[in-house]
Design a protein around this motif. Structure first.
Motif, short mmCIF file in Angstrom:
data_model
loop_
_atom_site.label_atom_id
_atom_site.label_comp_id
_atom_site.label_asym_id
_atom_site.label_seq_id
_atom_site.Cartn_x
_atom_site.Cartn_y
_atom_site.Cartn_z
N LEU A 97 -2.94 5.74 12.94
CA LEU A 97 -1.83 4.80 12.79
C LEU A 97 -2.32 3.36 12.77
N LEU A 98 -3.22 3.00 13.68
CA LEU A 98 -3.64 1.61 13.75
C LEU A 98 -4.55 1.24 12.58
N VAL A 99 -5.37 2.17 12.13
CA VAL A 99 -6.24 1.90 10.97
C VAL A 99 -5.39 1.59 9.74
N TYR A 100 -4.38 2.42 9.47
CA TYR A 100 -3.55 2.19 8.28
C TYR A 100 -2.61 1.00 8.48
N ALA A 101 -2.17 0.76 9.71
CA ALA A 101 -1.36 -0.44 9.98
C ALA A 101 -2.16 -1.70 9.72
N ASP A 102 -3.44 -1.67 10.06
CA ASP A 102 -4.30 -2.83 9.83
C ASP A 102 -4.50 -3.06 8.34
N ILE A 103 -4.62 -1.98 7.56
CA ILE A 103 -4.71 -2.11 6.11
C ILE A 103 -3.44 -2.76 5.56
N LEU A 104 -2.29 -2.28 6.01
CA LEU A 104 -1.01 -2.80 5.53
C LEU A 104 -0.81 -4.26 5.92
N SER A 105 -1.33 -4.65 7.09
CA SER A 105 -1.14 -6.03 7.56
C SER A 105 -1.79 -7.05 6.63
N ARG A 106 -2.73 -6.62 5.83
CA ARG A 106 -3.41 -7.55 4.93
C ARG A 106 -2.58 -7.87 3.69
N TYR A 107 -1.51 -7.11 3.46
CA TYR A 107 -0.76 -7.26 2.21
C TYR A 107 0.70 -7.65 2.42
N ILE A 108 1.13 -7.81 3.68
CA ILE A 108 2.51 -8.22 3.95
C ILE A 108 2.77 -9.61 3.39
N SER A 109 1.85 -10.53 3.62
CA SER A 109 1.99 -11.90 3.11
C SER A 109 0.75 -12.30 2.33
#
Length: 335
Positions: free
Chosen positions: A292-304
């Protein structure tokens, strides 16, 4: 071995293998993606390379430690949440909801204001103390009269918000503490091998001891009377599990800030997939928490994009609706 047991074991193997594959793919993507994407073949080569190329330097000194931290933090927070839900028999329990993260954050920020030159190891000890005080405060507030799952959760959120307000107030009143605002949301951006070295002994030790304690936790979840009848020391189990929660959550907050809701979401998913035996639940929770945290960290790079958001924002976006759903159900731990 009966046919049912064989099918059950086969399912566990499939879930474990699938989870490991998903985690490995996530780690490779986490290393490959960023402000300057790196092709996957180059990522794999750079992981074992000894040259001085720019790609190798980026992978080995910047992105690999961040991926390792995501795995350790996700596993630690998920297991801490599973332990809290077990010893409280409350499906809403987690380090975030029960004030443990907020207590650790307040302790760290206050100490940094008083002692700006505090070294990293003392930061971890400070986080342990704050985590313990936060959790104890919630427990004392919630134990008056009849304690229900929702009452305990509401007390936890009230204490969490109160401690978070004190933390924000301390930052506003002290200009030197403004550099921790980004950290307070929960972030692993910019972390290096120094942070990994700080976290590894506490995370590894806490996880191993949690797995050792898992059999006793499984018996405790069946009920205090049954656990006592089977020869288990209930108070010792609760104390040991509580200390492990403080170690796992406190060390995580000290390194990456209060990353919320992983300890709430993952235990529920884990019990749904592998059942309520904590000898299976805790190891699988560690695996799923890391995912969960690995993929959440990937997603955090593309929110803004092209700017990077703290990973704590992503976990909050996922976890807040999940918390409201569980609060609406208002039920305890299912076996």
């Amino acid at each position: 071995m009966t046919g049912k047991a064989v099918r059950k074991n086969r399912k566990l193997y499939i879930v474990a293998l699938t989870g490991i594959v998903i985690l490995v793919i996530g780690i490779l993507l986490q290393i490959a993606l960023g402000s300057s994407p790196i092709p996957l073949p180059d990522v794999i080569k750079s992981l074992v390379a000894t040259d001085d190329s720019k790609t190798t330097a980026i992978v080995q000194t910047l992105r690999l430690p961040r991926a390792v931290l995501a795995v350790l933090l996700g596993a630690s927070l998920a297991v801490a949440g599973a332990l809290m839900q077990a010893i409280t028999r409350n499906s809403l329990a987690s380090p975030q909801v029960f004030g443990v993260n907020a207590g650790a954050s307040l302790a760290i920020v206050t100490t940094l204001i008083i002692w700006p030159g505090m070294n990293s190891q003392w930061t971890v000890y400070t986080a342990f103390l704050g985590a313990a005080l936060g959790g104890l405060t919630v427990y004392l507030f919630a134990t008056g009269g009849k304690t229900t799952h929702v009452k305990l959760a509401l007390a936890g959120m009230a204490v969490h918000l109160f401690l978070s307000s004190l933390t924000q107030g301390a930052i506003v009143l002290n200009e030197q503490a403004t550099d921790v605002v980004y950290w307070l949301v929960g972030s692993i951006s910019g972390k290096d091998w120094t942070h990994v070295k700080i976290l590894v002994p506490w995370a590894a030790g806490g996880l191993i001891l949690s797995f050792i304690l898992s059999r006793s936790i499984s018996i405790l979840v069946l009920g205090e009377n049954m656990a006592t009848g089977l020869g288990e020391k209930v108070k010792w189990i609760r104390l040991s599990a509580g200390i492990l929660v403080i170690v796992l959550a406190g060390a995580s907050v000290a390194v990456a800030g209060p990353i919320g809701f992983i300890g709430l979401i993952v235990p529920h998913i884990t019990r749904k997939l592998v059942g309520g035996d904590y000898q299976r639940t805790l190891p699988f929770a560690a695996l799923f928490g890391a995912i969960l945290l690995v993929y959440a960290d990937i997603l955090s790079r593309y929110i803004s994009y092209p700017y990077e958001s703290p990973v704590g924002i992503v976990t909050a976006l996922i976890g807040a609706p999940f918390f409201l759903y569980l609060a609406r159900k208002g039920r305890g731990i299912k076996q």
